[in-house]
Scaffold this active site. Structure first.
Site, PDB file in Angstrom:
ATOM      1  N   SER A 227       0.837  -1.199   0.000  1.00  0.00           N
ATOM      2  CA  SER A 227       0.000   0.000   0.000  1.00  0.00           C
ATOM      3  C   SER A 227       0.866   1.241   0.000  1.00  0.00           C
ATOM      4  O   SER A 227       2.007   1.221   0.463  1.00  0.00           O
ATOM      5  CB  SER A 227      -0.900   0.018   1.235  1.00  0.00           C
ATOM      6  OG  SER A 227      -0.139   0.349   2.393  1.00  0.00           O
ATOM      7  N   ASP A 228       0.301   2.330  -0.527  1.00  0.00           N
ATOM      8  CA  ASP A 228       0.888   3.621  -0.210  1.00  0.00           C
ATOM      9  C   ASP A 228       0.694   3.823   1.284  1.00  0.00           C
ATOM     10  O   ASP A 228      -0.163   3.206   1.911  1.00  0.00           O
ATOM     11  CB  ASP A 228       0.215   4.735  -1.014  1.00  0.00           C
ATOM     12  CG  ASP A 228       1.126   5.940  -1.205  1.00  0.00           C
ATOM     13  OD1 ASP A 228       2.063   6.105  -0.388  1.00  0.00           O
ATOM     14  OD2 ASP A 228       0.901   6.721  -2.142  1.00  0.00           O
ATOM     15  N   TRP A 229       1.502   4.703   1.858  1.00  0.00           N
ATOM     16  CA  TRP A 229       1.542   4.832   3.312  1.00  0.00           C
ATOM     17  C   TRP A 229       0.196   5.374   3.840  1.00  0.00           C
ATOM     18  O   TRP A 229      -0.162   6.521   3.583  1.00  0.00           O
ATOM     19  CB  TRP A 229       2.698   5.719   3.711  1.00  0.00           C
ATOM     20  CG  TRP A 229       3.950   4.966   4.046  1.00  0.00           C
ATOM     21  CD1 TRP A 229       4.695   5.091   5.196  1.00  0.00           C
ATOM     22  CD2 TRP A 229       4.637   3.980   3.260  1.00  0.00           C
ATOM     23  NE1 TRP A 229       5.776   4.241   5.161  1.00  0.00           N
ATOM     24  CE2 TRP A 229       5.769   3.545   3.990  1.00  0.00           C
ATOM     25  CE3 TRP A 229       4.398   3.401   2.018  1.00  0.00           C
ATOM     26  CZ2 TRP A 229       6.651   2.579   3.530  1.00  0.00           C
ATOM     27  CZ3 TRP A 229       5.267   2.436   1.549  1.00  0.00           C
ATOM     28  CH2 TRP A 229       6.379   2.041   2.298  1.00  0.00           C
ATOM     29  N   GLY A 230      -0.527   4.522   4.533  1.00  0.00           N
ATOM     30  CA  GLY A 230      -1.814   4.906   5.089  1.00  0.00           C
ATOM     31  C   GLY A 230      -2.984   4.732   4.148  1.00  0.00           C
ATOM     32  O   GLY A 230      -4.077   5.240   4.424  1.00  0.00           O
ATOM     33  N   ALA A 231      -2.808   3.998   3.044  1.00  0.00           N
ATOM     34  CA  ALA A 231      -3.871   3.863   2.047  1.00  0.00           C
ATOM     35  C   ALA A 231      -4.900   2.795   2.392  1.00  0.00           C
ATOM     36  O   ALA A 231      -5.939   2.721   1.737  1.00  0.00           O
ATOM     37  CB  ALA A 231      -3.268   3.561   0.672  1.00  0.00           C
TER      38      ALA A 231
END
Length: 745
Positions: A227-231
């Site tokens: 994931s993108d960070w916090g996605a």
């Protein structure tokens, strides 16, 4: 690390591997001999944070070489440039203890206002995909994993974490997924990073169609999806969709959510096993080979590559290269405080930064020229009027004025889209004022995305578009201005006259949580060339200090949907230089609207004066194909295709018409298809005509196909004709014709 099978681990252990153990690391299980690996931002420099971790570039990172960002690499049109950056980054990543570098980004520059356009290569998926493939291969050959991002349709910063990109499948396949597909199938990146946004209402991290059906089942991807960070919002839903590693950590809550979802039957434990196996494979591939980095050599490399990325847009009266000017005035804050990268997660703590003015002074001293400097404008609120007046006065006493202009970094950063296409007003006023006072004026631009030039373009003699060139850009610009290097960059995105001319003007950045990709496949130059809209400078444009001639083009058809093109290029000037052979395909065949021309292949070649090179370029079936929605596959229709060598997307130098047999697929028909499509079908058409024409004629002469009566009938849906025929034409009989031998599928 010893090899561990997921089945030997407890459910809790497996689940814990699927969320980061820290902000930049995976989870370790020391009791099982499983180490953590380190991920770090890229893609044009290693942003290794050991303290004060964040994903927005707010805190300190370890010193590293800032190579030219993707906006510049795209303009190089050079696989060699992309590969050299990848190889150098692998060395620095290993030296800094980084196992996976978060890059490259291959999202499409849908609008010139995209705040993160500086991290992406082009408005064209072929150019983006080829350069990113070279980068990933070199990075991973150096022992560091890549993370291909941001998957997918993540083309803006406005509401990037919540926006739904509403885009039809043909547009996705031909434009927004194509670069990802090329890198995945040709370079096998260690990871693919899902984006924050939703695609057609489904969040990317929970989008089974994207992460499993397309990425794994169709493209054969076997690496880890992260994931993108916090996605990730729902860890179980993301796992079911095909997302293996959720970042960042620690992820105790996510681990517990996965365990409970398995126990409740919402997630199959076999899915946890598959994801854990991919994460373990990623960890196991980390070679942890130390590297000794020569940072001085990397800085020289950054200078060399930067010189190949800048684009000479305009050069009237032979103003460039500067040939022993008696006096030279340098104007602009960016000459002493250079713009060389964008803001946000890719912001690199550069090991050193070349200052353009210093290198201009060195070159000028070698040819006996006097250099003076005027600040001209200020990006921190100082009185712009006084600075402008001083610069204009100084311009009257100089033979040549070089103005450094561009957008401040605060306007080109992750998290924010740009609000205008023009340069800041103070800079526009400065350029116009100096150009009116000076005998000759050169403008050097530093910007992460294209800017309009209309307010001052005709007032100046030369324009060198540097985009963002990395830490070696100052030396590279000076070398280009004085002719120590020959410009060879070509625009990887169109420069329009006005923002209102862009195909996304009415839809970017969307409204009420949705952005509609209403331009379809007509992105960038595809739009301008198809509708005949004039632009300031077209995709592929770029000048040189020498001249080139493409003397011939020969195209050989190699099969039903393949061809090979051979072009002959000669350097007819007095300097060595590099030329980009741009091969386009133009066609109108098929049932869909095709762009006027589409980039199909390219090659950059170095030529000495009077040297001639023969360039051979392969055109596979994708060069001629479109994505067919009813068939859900790539299709090459049989018919005429024009293969063109373009000086750029607007100027065709040579072309050859070829005929391809194509896939031989008849049209896909239903009772909602119009009568004309049915009559054109090679199998169903003749028997249908035999029953239909007597009904239309009603005892009289049958109308010709070009008659008004027949054109009206041909436009009607077939089910309406069935109703009007009173049973004379049976729908079941008609559909059965499509299953007849020779009807195709």
């Amino acid at each position: 690390m010893q090899k561990v099978a997921p089945q030997s681990l407890s459910l809790e252990q497996k689940a814990s591997l699927l969320t980061g153990g820290g902000f930049w690391s995976t989870e370790a299980l020391p009791e099982e001999g499983i180490e953590a690996i380190v991920l770090a931002d890229g893609p044009h420099g290693v942003r290794r944070q050991k303290h004060g971790t964040d994903h927005l570039g707010l805190h300190h990172s370890e010193p590293a070489t800032c190579f030219p960002p993707a906006v510049a690499v795209g303009s190089s049109w050079s696989e060699d440039v992309a590969a050299k950056i990848g190889a150098a980054l692998a060395e620095e990543a290993r030296a800094l203890g980084v196992d996976v570098l978060l890059g490259p980004g291959v999202n499409i520059k849908r609008s010139p206002l995209g705040g993160r356009n500086f991290e992406y290569y082009s408005e064209d998926p072929l150019l983006s995909g080829v350069l990113a493939t070279a980068y990933v291969r070199a990075l991973q050959a150096g022992g560091v994993g890549a993370s291909l991002k941001h998957f997918a349709a993540n083309d803006q910063e406005t509401e990037r974490m919540v926006i739904s990109a509403d885009v039809d499948e043909r547009t996705l396949r031909e434009i927004h997924l194509a670069a990802f597909e090329r890198v995945v199938t040709e370079a096998e990146p260690a990871t693919v990073m899902c984006s924050y946004n939703s695609v057609n209402g489904v969040q990317a991290s929970e989008n089974h169609w994207l992460l499993t059906q397309v990425l794994r089942d169709e493209w054969g991807y076997s690496g880890a999806v992260i994931s993108d960070w916090g996605a990730v919002r729902s860890r179980p839903a993301a796992l079911n969709a095909g997302l293996d590693l959720s970042m960042p950590g620690p992820g105790h809550h996510a681990t517990q959510a996965l365990v409970e979802a398995v126990q409740a039957g919402h997630v199959e434990e076999s899915a946890v096993d598959r994801a854990a196996q991919r994460v373990l494979a990623l960890v196991g591939a980390a070679g942890r080979r130390p590297a000794a980095v020569d940072l001085d050599a990397h800085h020289e490399l950054a200078r060399e590559l930067a010189a190949e990325c800048a684009v000479l847009l305009k050069n009237e009266r032979g103003t460039l290269p500067l040939d022993r000017p008696s006096s030279l005035l340098v104007v602009g804050e960016f000459a002493t405080t250079p713009r060389y990268q964008g803001g946000g997660s890719s912001h690199v703590n550069a090991t050193c930064v070349d200052v353009p003015l210093e290198f201009i002074e060195t070159h000028a001293a070698a040819c006996g020229a006097e250099v003076t400097y005027a600040r001209g404008f200020d990006t921190h609120g100082e009185d712009g009027g006084a600075l402008l007046e001083a610069a204009v006065r100084a311009a009257t006493e100089a033979e040549v004025v070089v103005v450094f202009a561009g957008n401040p970094e605060v306007e080109e950063t992750e998290g924010l889209d740009r609000e205008r296409l023009e340069l800041p007003p103070a800079q526009v006023e400065l350029i116009k004022g100096v150009a009116a006072a000076a005998p000759r004026t050169v403008v050097v631009l530093a910007n992460g995305g294209v800017v309009s030039l209309g307010e001052w373009h005709d007032d100046v003699d030369a324009i060198l578009e540097g985009f963002l060139l990395g830490q070696g850009g100052g030396a590279a610009i000076a070398a280009l201005l004085f002719g120590a290097a020959n410009p060879s960059g070509r625009l990887a995105e169109t420069i329009p006259h006005r923002l209102q001319d862009t195909p996304t003007y009415l839809s970017f950045p969307g409204e009420q949580g949705h952005v509609r990709y209403g331009e379809g496949v007509m992105v960038g130059y595809r739009h301008y060339e198809t509708v005949g809209s004039p632009v300031r400078y077209p995709f592929g444009h770029g000048l040189s200090y020498t001249d080139f001639e493409v003397s011939q083009l020969r195209v050989q058809v190699d099969g039903p949907a393949e061809a090979t093109a051979v072009a002959t290029v000669t350097n007819t000037g007095a300097r060595a230089g590099k030329y980009v052979v741009q091969l386009y395909v133009s066609t109108g065949v098929g049932p869909v609207r095709r762009p006027e021309r589409t980039l199909a292949a390219f090659a950059k070649v170095h030529l000495e004066p009077a040297e001639t090179r023969t360039v051979r370029l392969s055109l596979d079936r994708r060069a001629f194909a479109y994505w067919d929605l009813p068939l859900a596959r790539w299709v090459v229709p049989g018919g005429a295709y024009t293969v063109q060598v373009g000086e750029n997307a607007s100027t065709v130098l040579r072309e050859q018409l070829v005929h391809l047999d194509g896939d031989g697929i008849p049209p896909t028909l239903s009772l909602q298809s119009d009568v004309g499509e049915w009559l054109a079908h090679p199998v169903a058409g003749p028997p249908l005509r035999g029953r239909l024409m007597p009904l239309i004629a009603q005892g009289g002469p049958e109308p010709g196909d070009d008659s008004d009566e027949m054109r009206m009938v041909a436009s009607l849906p077939m089910n309406q004709i069935l109703n009007l025929s009173g049973g004379a034409i049976d729908g079941d009989w008609l559909v059965s014709l499509l299953d007849s031998p020779g009807a195709g599928t």
